[in-house]
Structure formats: structure tokens, C-alpha cells
Design a protein around this motif. Structure first.
Motif, PDB file in Angstrom:
ATOM      1  N   ALA A 419       0.823  -1.208   0.000  1.00 32.84           N
ATOM      2  CA  ALA A 419       0.000   0.000   0.000  1.00 32.84           C
ATOM      3  C   ALA A 419       0.857   1.258   0.000  1.00 32.84           C
ATOM      4  O   ALA A 419       0.451   2.297  -0.527  1.00 32.84           O
ATOM      5  CB  ALA A 419      -0.927  -0.006   1.220  1.00 32.84           C
ATOM      6  N   GLU A 421       3.318   1.880  -1.714  1.00 32.64           N
ATOM      7  CA  GLU A 421       3.759   2.211  -3.063  1.00 32.64           C
ATOM      8  C   GLU A 421       2.618   2.740  -3.930  1.00 32.64           C
ATOM      9  O   GLU A 421       2.857   3.143  -5.077  1.00 32.64           O
ATOM     10  CB  GLU A 421       4.365   0.976  -3.739  1.00 32.64           C
ATOM     11  N   MET A 422       1.409   2.713  -3.399  1.00 34.37           N
ATOM     12  CA  MET A 422       0.239   3.114  -4.175  1.00 34.37           C
ATOM     13  C   MET A 422      -0.258   4.474  -3.706  1.00 34.37           C
ATOM     14  O   MET A 422      -0.360   4.739  -2.508  1.00 34.37           O
ATOM     15  CB  MET A 422      -0.885   2.081  -4.025  1.00 34.37           C
ATOM     16  N   ARG A 423      -0.584   5.315  -4.652  1.00 32.77           N
ATOM     17  CA  ARG A 423      -1.103   6.630  -4.321  1.00 32.77           C
ATOM     18  C   ARG A 423      -2.444   6.503  -3.605  1.00 32.77           C
ATOM     19  O   ARG A 423      -3.371   5.880  -4.098  1.00 32.77           O
ATOM     20  CB  ARG A 423      -1.271   7.459  -5.596  1.00 32.77           C
ATOM     21  N   GLY A 425      -2.951   4.814  -0.996  1.00 28.53           N
ATOM     22  CA  GLY A 425      -3.098   3.517  -0.346  1.00 28.53           C
ATOM     23  C   GLY A 425      -2.723   3.517   1.111  1.00 28.53           C
ATOM     24  O   GLY A 425      -2.998   2.559   1.826  1.00 28.53           O
ATOM     25  N   TYR A 431      -2.332  -3.396  -1.013  1.00 31.13           N
ATOM     26  CA  TYR A 431      -3.368  -2.781  -1.831  1.00 31.13           C
ATOM     27  C   TYR A 431      -3.795  -3.757  -2.918  1.00 31.13           C
ATOM     28  O   TYR A 431      -2.955  -4.330  -3.616  1.00 31.13           O
ATOM     29  CB  TYR A 431      -2.816  -1.500  -2.457  1.00 31.13           C
ATOM     30  N   VAL A 433      -4.707  -4.368  -6.312  1.00 31.64           N
ATOM     31  CA  VAL A 433      -4.625  -3.618  -7.570  1.00 31.64           C
ATOM     32  C   VAL A 433      -5.441  -4.263  -8.677  1.00 31.64           C
ATOM     33  O   VAL A 433      -5.839  -3.603  -9.644  1.00 31.64           O
ATOM     34  CB  VAL A 433      -3.161  -3.457  -8.025  1.00 31.64           C
TER      35      VAL A 433
END
Length: 503
Positions: A419, A421-423, A425, A431, A433
């Protein structure tokens, strides 16, 4: 209510002068009839001999109706609809083109429009306390109570409770009014029920049927515990009483199940044992103060029970304690299953919510819960249930490592990434994806954009963490792995099946 064909047996708009024969129906669901009420209601029918081999109902309800109908009233409400005029509140100059437009075609700037509607209610004391539904009077600017003898009295709203859809009014007549009393004995499924009210504005209407079911949850709120009755009720019956065959009030008619807006024989009433406590609180303080422990809870499904190694699906699973709430202060955590309050077992989340709420704030209670298969207890002091509670997931960035891989993740039909690494998240968990719509996770309610924060009771930050949890569940012979997931709706647990023997 949210159910597409569950409708309030609420008020109905009064007939307009232009279309006196046309009634605009707004809600639908109460018990029968208009007004009724007389001083304390006593038994009207002799007990049936215990030796009867088959049930025998009364040949007529006329005596009961005659005794109670004076206490059943029509509620007439005046309210003002919100204006959709974009210029409302603005001072327009005589030179403004819109000013000249309104002067030419409308005479004046549009104002809020007054509406009139009707519902039902019943008197519960000789000095003029009247019970009805909250949704009947919720937006009222003026309330009148029409008595069975034709008189109309101005009413004051003493208090309302949105969560149970109840309201208490007061009228002053200067003389003793006829009234009815709550039942002392809850009805059984199959008992007679008589509804009296003001359907479609037709006051003094009576219908009869039986109690079809108890404890119905119709999605109206966290304290749903409705009586289901088949005595026909229609729009305008909202707030009216449902009587037993002796004339005691067993429920307050509130909603109907109807694809057409009319009665199809499925109505819902707030049980007397719930209503009388709420009404007593409204009379005393004007509001209802409920106990609160501050947890988001969900049912224990069979899959979840298997995942946690539980022998029963009884209890309420804590999906997420609220920060600073009594439950968190007492040490309760996500994944705990509350199974008893003050030593009394609970079946599920709704029973827990009702029991805690009924105790009121500042009470000290003993909570029994299961954690990792062991029974534990905690003592906590109840808080006061907030008027509005935050329903979104916790968005705080709590940090956490990323990276890793895993061989079993694909078996769930999902693709995940840390998470962090996710905008948007956050920094916690994995997360989702991508997800296979036909896969095991999607079938159990996991969605793209959800964040898996725990698997098998352990935090997950990498694919390897999730894979290890799946592998652990498989080796222990469990049919599912329990995931704690954050979504737009908050935290929840999802038990996702694992393939035995997968490697």
C-alpha cells in the motif's frame, strides 16, 4: 429506509384543493386505524378453555375497538419544503433583469412552499401525551392532533428519536382524555393483532390479522427488532397503534413491504417493549441517551468461525475499535469476538448493539470475548453514543515496508502491491490492484482498491506475508484464511477459501 420496497407507513400529504380526490402517498406502513384510547385497557375477552383442541378466535373485535378507538388520533402536519430557488436569500435590485422577470411572471421572488400531510398516533395518558413516528413530524412547523370526537388540538413535540423512528407529542385539553396502555406481555407469533389508524386520511379505520414474525431486521437502523403483522396497513397509518385482542398496545406501526405502495399483508411495527422505554426517556429528558463502546462489528459467519477455529457462529466480531473509545481503552482489538455482556450470552451484532444501547452511558459492564480461541473478559465504562459516527476507513498513514513475493496469492484471484507504493493507499498493508471477478476473493466481497492489513491474525506488508498466512491456514487444515480489510466503508473481516493441497 434504504430497502427499495420497504416504505414508511408514514404520513400522507393532505388532499389539495385542486385535486381533492387525489392523494399523494408518501410512506406506508403502520397498523390499522384511527385513534382509539380509553383509560387503562382491561381484558375484554374471557380466557379460552385449555381443553380446546383447535384455536378459536373472537367472533368480533367490536367491543375492543369501541373501547380503544377514542385514544387513536390523526396527526396533521404543516411543513415548509426547501426552496430550490437559486436566488433565495439574495436581494435583487429593481434594475436586475431577474427582478423584472419575477415581477412580471411571478409577482414576487419564489418562497418556500408550505405542505400539509397526515399520519396516525395514540394517546398514552389522560393528560395528553401522544405517541407517533418521528418521520411523521420530523420537519413539522405546526402539528395538530385530531381526536375521534372531531376536535383538533394544537400539539407540542416533546422529543423525537430518529434511530427508532419514535416521537412524543403533548396536547392540552383541560380535561381527561381517553388513553390506552402498553401491553405487559409481548405477543407471540400467531396472536391476533388489531390495527387502527388514518390510512390515506380516512380516519378511524380498523383492520385485523395476526403477528406473522418477531425480530425482523428491515434495514431501517442498528436497533431493528420489528414485529411483522399481516393486518392490512397503508400510507397514513404511520405512528398508529397495533392492539392485541384485549386492547393493549403491542406495537407502533411504522413501515410496510410493498412493491406497489399499498398493503400486501406485510407490515412492520415497533414492539411495545422497545417503544415504551424510548417514550419514557423522551418524556423524561426529551432525548434518548444510549450506551456506546465504540467498535465496528460484524456477524460471525461459518467461514469466519472456521478461520478463527471457533465452534460456534454466536457473538459479534470486532472489525475495528474506534480510537479513544471505551473498547480500545479496555484492550479490545480487531479480531476479538464478543460473546457475552454481564454474563449474558449474545447471538450477534444487533443484539449486542441493542443491549449496550439500552444500558445508557456511564454504566460499568463486563464484556466476555474470545481471542485466539481463549475466553477473556474486560470491564469497561460505557460512553454516550454520538449523534453521528464516522463511517469511513481510518486514513492515517501508519508506515510499513514493501516488497516481497508469494506463491499462493494468485489462488485467491487477486493481485496485490504494498500500500505504501500506491497513491492514496496509505502505508499499511497490501493494496488490491486487480481482482478476478470470478475468483474466491471477489465472491466473498473483496474489491479492487481494498487494503488487506491482516491475514490469519498477523499484519501483512508484503506478498510473502500474505502467502505465508494462506499456506499456514492450508497446513492447519482450515478451509479459509481470515483477512482484515480496509475499504471506503471502514474495516471488516472477510474469510476467503483456500485450496487444500495447493503448492
Amino acid at each position: 429506509m434504504q430497502h427499495p420496497i420497504i416504505e414508511r407507513s408514514s404520513r400522507i400529504p393532505a388532499p389539495s384543493r385542486r385535486r381533492a380526490s387525489r392523494f399523494a402517498l408518501m410512506g406506508a406502513a403502520a397498523a390499522l386505524a384511527f385513534g382509539a384510547v380509553v383509560a387503562p385497557v382491561g381484558g375484554a375477552f374471557a380466557e379460552a378453555p385449555a381443553t380446546l383442541s383447535a384455536p378459536a378466535g373472537p367472533s368480533s373485535f367490536a367491543d375492543v375497538v369501541e373501547r380503544v378507538k377514542g385514544a387513536v388520533v390523526a396527526i396533521k402536519v404543516k411543513a415548509y419544503e426547501e426552496s430550490h430557488n437559486p436566488f433565495e436569500g439574495q436581494e435583487l435590485s429593481p434594475d436586475d433583469p431577474m427582478y423584472r422577470f419575477f415581477k412580471r411572471f411571478g409577482g414576487e421572488m419564489p418562497q418556500k412552499r408550505m405542505t400539509q400531510s397526515q399520519g396516525s398516533g395514540f394517546i398514552i395518558s389522560a393528560d395528553g401525551y401522544v405517541v407517533t413516528n418521528n418521520h411523521v413530524v420530523e420537519h413539522a412547523s405546526e402539528v395538530e392532533v385530531a381526536l375521534e370526537d372531531g376536535r383538533s388540538l394544537s400539539a407540542k413535540v416533546i422529543g423525537t428519536d430518529k434511530r427508532t423512528d419514535l416521537a412524543l407529542l403533548k396536547v392540552n385539553d383541560g380535561a381527561k382524555l381517553p388513553y390506552v396502555e402498553w401491553t405487559a406481555t409481548p405477543p407471540r407469533v400467531g396472536d391476533w393483532v388489531i390495527a387502527v389508524g388514518n390510512p390515506f386520511g380516512l380516519g378511524g379505520s380498523v383492520t385485523a390479522g395476526i403477528v406473522s414474525a418477531r425480530g425482523r431486521d428491515i434495514g431501517a437502523g442498528p436497533y431493528d427488532d420489528f414485529l411483522q403483522i399481516d393486518a392490512p396497513v397503508n400510507r397514513g397509518n404511520s405512528g398508529g397503534p397495533a392492539f392485541d385482542e384485549r386492547g393493549a398496545v403491542v406495537g407502533v406501526n411504522t413501515a410496510i413491504y410493498s412493491p406497489s405502495g399499498g398493503s400486501i399483508g406485510i407490515g412492520f411495527a415497533i414492539p411495545a417493549e422497545v417503544a415504551k422505554d424510548v417514550i419514557a426517556a423522551l418524556k423524561d429528558k426529551g432525548v434518548v441517551s444510549r450506551g456506546w463502546i465504540g467498535v465496528k462489528i460484524q456477524p460471525v459467519t461459518q467461514d469466519i468461525a472456521d478461520s478463527l477455529g471457533l465452534k460456534s457462529t454466536k457473538g459479534a466480531l470486532i472489525a475495528q475499535p474506534q480510537k479513544g473509545a471505551p473498547a480500545e481503552a479496555a484492550g479490545l482489538k480487531s479480531g476479538d469476538v464478543i460473546v457475552a455482556v454481564n454474563g449474558e450470552k449474545i447471538d450477534g451484532p444487533r443484539e449486542l448493539a441493542r443491549r449496550i444501547a439500552a444500558m445508557g452511558p456511564n454504566k460499568t459492564v463486563d464484556i466476555t470475548y474470545l481471542r485466539n480461541g481463549s475466553e477473556k473478559s474486560a470491564k469497561l465504562t460505557l460512553g454516550k453514543l454520538p449523534e453521528e459516527r464516522e463511517a469511513r476507513a481510518d486514513e492515517e498513514d501508519m508506515g510499513g515496508p514493501g516488497g516481497g513475493g508469494g506463491s499462493h496469492v494468485a489462488s485467491l484471484g487477486i493481485e496485490v502491491a504494498p500500500a505504501s507504493e500506491m497513491r492514496g493507499g496509505g502505508g499499511e498493508g497490501l493494496y488490491v490492484v486487480d481482482i478476478d471477478p470470478g475468483g474466491a476473493a471477489a465472491q466473498k466481497g473483496l474489491r479492487r482498491g481494498d487494503v488487506i492489513v491482516e491475514a490469519g491474525g498477523q499484519p501483512v506488508h508484503t506478498r510473502s506475508d500474505l502467502s505465508s498466512a494462506i499456506d499456514g491456514a492450508r497446513k492447519e487444515g482450515r478451509r479459509s484464511v481470515l483477512l482484515r480489510v480496509k475499504s471506503a466503508d471502514g474495516s471488516k473481516f472477510i474469510a476467503v477459501p483456500v485450496k487444500q493441497g495447493a503448492g
